[in-house]
Design a protein around this motif. Structure first.
Motif, PDB file in Angstrom:
ATOM      1  N   ASP A   1       0.806  -1.221   0.000  1.00 20.50           N
ATOM      2  CA  ASP A   1       0.000   0.000   0.000  1.00 20.50           C
ATOM      3  C   ASP A   1       0.841   1.273   0.000  1.00 20.50           C
ATOM      4  O   ASP A   1       0.329   2.348  -0.338  1.00 20.50           O
ATOM      5  CB  ASP A   1      -0.919   0.025   1.228  1.00 20.50           C
ATOM      6  CG  ASP A   1      -2.052  -0.991   1.132  1.00 20.50           C
ATOM      7  OD1 ASP A   1      -2.396  -1.388  -0.004  1.00 20.50           O
ATOM      8  OD2 ASP A   1      -2.583  -1.379   2.188  1.00 20.50           O
ATOM      9  N   THR A   2       2.111   1.175   0.400  1.00 19.03           N
ATOM     10  CA  THR A   2       2.904   2.388   0.589  1.00 19.03           C
ATOM     11  C   THR A   2       3.075   3.197  -0.699  1.00 19.03           C
ATOM     12  O   THR A   2       3.120   4.433  -0.655  1.00 19.03           O
ATOM     13  CB  THR A   2       4.296   2.066   1.173  1.00 19.03           C
ATOM     14  OG1 THR A   2       5.020   1.217   0.265  1.00 19.03           O
ATOM     15  CG2 THR A   2       4.176   1.395   2.531  1.00 19.03           C
ATOM     16  N   ALA A   3       3.185   2.526  -1.830  1.00 20.56           N
ATOM     17  CA  ALA A   3       3.403   3.249  -3.089  1.00 20.56           C
ATOM     18  C   ALA A   3       2.230   4.156  -3.439  1.00 20.56           C
ATOM     19  O   ALA A   3       2.407   5.204  -4.083  1.00 20.56           O
ATOM     20  CB  ALA A   3       3.654   2.268  -4.228  1.00 20.56           C
ATOM     21  N   PHE A   4       1.024   3.788  -2.994  1.00 21.73           N
ATOM     22  CA  PHE A   4      -0.171   4.504  -3.424  1.00 21.73           C
ATOM     23  C   PHE A   4      -0.393   5.803  -2.655  1.00 21.73           C
ATOM     24  O   PHE A   4      -1.334   6.540  -2.943  1.00 21.73           O
ATOM     25  CB  PHE A   4      -1.370   3.565  -3.337  1.00 21.73           C
ATOM     26  CG  PHE A   4      -1.212   2.377  -4.243  1.00 21.73           C
ATOM     27  CD1 PHE A   4      -1.436   2.480  -5.601  1.00 21.73           C
ATOM     28  CD2 PHE A   4      -0.753   1.165  -3.734  1.00 21.73           C
ATOM     29  CE1 PHE A   4      -1.252   1.397  -6.443  1.00 21.73           C
ATOM     30  CE2 PHE A   4      -0.558   0.073  -4.568  1.00 21.73           C
ATOM     31  CZ  PHE A   4      -0.805   0.185  -5.926  1.00 21.73           C
TER      32      PHE A   4
ATOM     33  N   ASP B   1      -3.399   1.402 -11.282  1.00 26.03           N
ATOM     34  CA  ASP B   1      -4.101   0.139 -11.520  1.00 26.03           C
ATOM     35  C   ASP B   1      -3.136  -0.956 -11.963  1.00 26.03           C
ATOM     36  O   ASP B   1      -3.277  -2.123 -11.564  1.00 26.03           O
ATOM     37  CB  ASP B   1      -5.189   0.322 -12.582  1.00 26.03           C
ATOM     38  CG  ASP B   1      -6.399   1.083 -12.042  1.00 26.03           C
ATOM     39  OD1 ASP B   1      -6.480   1.273 -10.810  1.00 26.03           O
ATOM     40  OD2 ASP B   1      -7.250   1.482 -12.857  1.00 26.03           O
ATOM     41  N   ALA B   2      -2.174  -0.592 -12.793  1.00 29.65           N
ATOM     42  CA  ALA B   2      -1.203  -1.577 -13.270  1.00 29.65           C
ATOM     43  C   ALA B   2      -0.333  -2.093 -12.123  1.00 29.65           C
ATOM     44  O   ALA B   2      -0.064  -3.294 -12.018  1.00 29.65           O
ATOM     45  CB  ALA B   2      -0.324  -0.968 -14.362  1.00 29.65           C
ATOM     46  N   LEU B   3       0.095  -1.176 -11.243  1.00 30.68           N
ATOM     47  CA  LEU B   3       0.920  -1.606 -10.116  1.00 30.68           C
ATOM     48  C   LEU B   3       0.105  -2.453  -9.152  1.00 30.68           C
ATOM     49  O   LEU B   3       0.588  -3.465  -8.641  1.00 30.68           O
ATOM     50  CB  LEU B   3       1.504  -0.393  -9.393  1.00 30.68           C
ATOM     51  CG  LEU B   3       2.501  -0.716  -8.273  1.00 30.68           C
ATOM     52  CD1 LEU B   3       3.734  -1.426  -8.821  1.00 30.68           C
ATOM     53  CD2 LEU B   3       2.912   0.547  -7.525  1.00 30.68           C
ATOM     54  N   ARG B   4      -1.125  -2.058  -8.899  1.00 38.09           N
ATOM     55  CA  ARG B   4      -1.975  -2.848  -8.008  1.00 38.09           C
ATOM     56  C   ARG B   4      -2.170  -4.252  -8.559  1.00 38.09           C
ATOM     57  O   ARG B   4      -2.151  -5.251  -7.808  1.00 38.09           O
ATOM     58  CB  ARG B   4      -3.322  -2.155  -7.822  1.00 38.09           C
ATOM     59  CG  ARG B   4      -4.288  -2.896  -6.930  1.00 38.09           C
ATOM     60  CD  ARG B   4      -3.768  -3.036  -5.501  1.00 38.09           C
ATOM     61  NE  ARG B   4      -3.847  -1.801  -4.760  1.00 38.09           N
ATOM     62  CZ  ARG B   4      -3.366  -1.641  -3.527  1.00 38.09           C
ATOM     63  NH1 ARG B   4      -2.748  -2.654  -2.924  1.00 38.09           N
ATOM     64  NH2 ARG B   4      -3.471  -0.484  -2.907  1.00 38.09           N
ATOM     65  N   ALA B   5      -2.343  -4.373  -9.863  1.00 43.12           N
ATOM     66  CA  ALA B   5      -2.506  -5.691 -10.478  1.00 43.12           C
ATOM     67  C   ALA B   5      -1.243  -6.534 -10.311  1.00 43.12           C
ATOM     68  O   ALA B   5      -1.320  -7.751 -10.084  1.00 43.12           O
ATOM     69  CB  ALA B   5      -2.840  -5.531 -11.963  1.00 43.12           C
TER      70      ALA B   5
END
Length: 267
Positions: free
Chosen positions: A190-193, A206-210
């Motif tokens: 979660d830290t990146a978001f 969305d791409a990173l979450r995927a």
């Protein structure tokens, strides 16, 4: 033989559970946590479980007064378990976050360790140093590059220390957990978001979450942590054993294949 063991980062997760397990095995444990609420909670738990051998203290590695105080304690084993995880693309992550991740995961544990090494060498005491590394200390998945690079650094530091300290009777080990379901990896993802912005960054949220969901959603991404806790309780106080300790075996096998495949990697 019962040992006195100092554990950093024992306010939650592996550190807390292993501290309890080690105390139940008859070891004297100084379990340290970064913040006072964690200290108070673990003290209550130690009392409820009637663990007189479990002593809980505050140790924030970024507080030089805490570190200086900790280095006065007489221990047989120093287990550097505290850590911080920053996720996100290396190509775009703010450098201040990279520096902080290295400060917490590499520089401060090394500072604490050097203090104990100096004491042990002067006293001719055969101590032991354990580092909680990671499966990520031995390979690099996209999206986790900064965090795992700190673990790569710990691997090198531990290897060098082992060679340097063998003449003084001081032992060094690493523990390399797989993706156990302690909540640490999920929280780190979660830290990146908190900084990644679709209007500013070419890496899209969305791409990173995927990418994260694909990795953590696999069965190997949410293993039962009790297996690793039991291994830690055995490894940390032991006088013999492997230098590097990867768990579970399936992760060790994957890492060996990944390292072999790296020799044929092309651009």
């Amino acid at each position: 033989m019962a040992k006195t063991i100092l554990i950093t980062g024992a306010g939650s997760g592996f550190g807390e559970a292993a501290a309890i397990g080690l105390a139940r095995k008859g070891h004297t444990v100084i379990a340290t946590a970064q913040i006072s609420p964690q200290v108070a909670a673990l003290r209550r738990k130690a009392t409820e479980l009637d663990l007189g051998r479990l002593r809980v203290e505050k140790l924030d590695l970024l507080d030089h007064y805490d570190v200086a105080r900790a280095q006065t304690w007489d221990v047989d084993v120093l287990w550097n378990n505290a850590g911080l995880g920053e996720s996100g693309p290396v190509s775009e992550i703010p450098l201040e976050l990279v520096r902080r991740n290295y400060e917490v995961n590499v520089f401060k544990p090394l500072e604490l360790t050097q203090g104990f090494i100096k004491k042990w060498v002067a006293a001719r005491k055969p101590g032991k140093i354990v580092f909680t590394s990671s499966m990520g200390g031995l390979f690099t998945p996209a999206g986790w590059g900064v965090y795992v690079s700190t673990k790569h650094a710990l691997e090198s530091i531990a290897e060098a220390l082992q060679q340097e300290l063998t003449p003084f009777g001081i032992k060094v080990q690493t523990i390399n957990p797989g993706a156990y379901l302690t909540g640490y990896n999920e929280t780190m993802a979660d830290t990146a978001f908190r900084w990644l912005d679709d209007a500013k960054n070419f890496t899209k949220r969305d791409a990173l979450r995927a990418t994260f969901d694909a990795l953590l959603g696999q069965p190997e991404g949410h293993l039962d942590p009790q297996e690793m806790i039991d291994r830690m309780v055995d490894i940390v106080p032991a006088d013999t054993g492997k230098f590097r300790n990867v768990c579970p075996q399936s992760v060790e096998d994957m890492l060996k294949k990944s390292q072999a495949d790296a020799w044929n990697n092309t651009i």
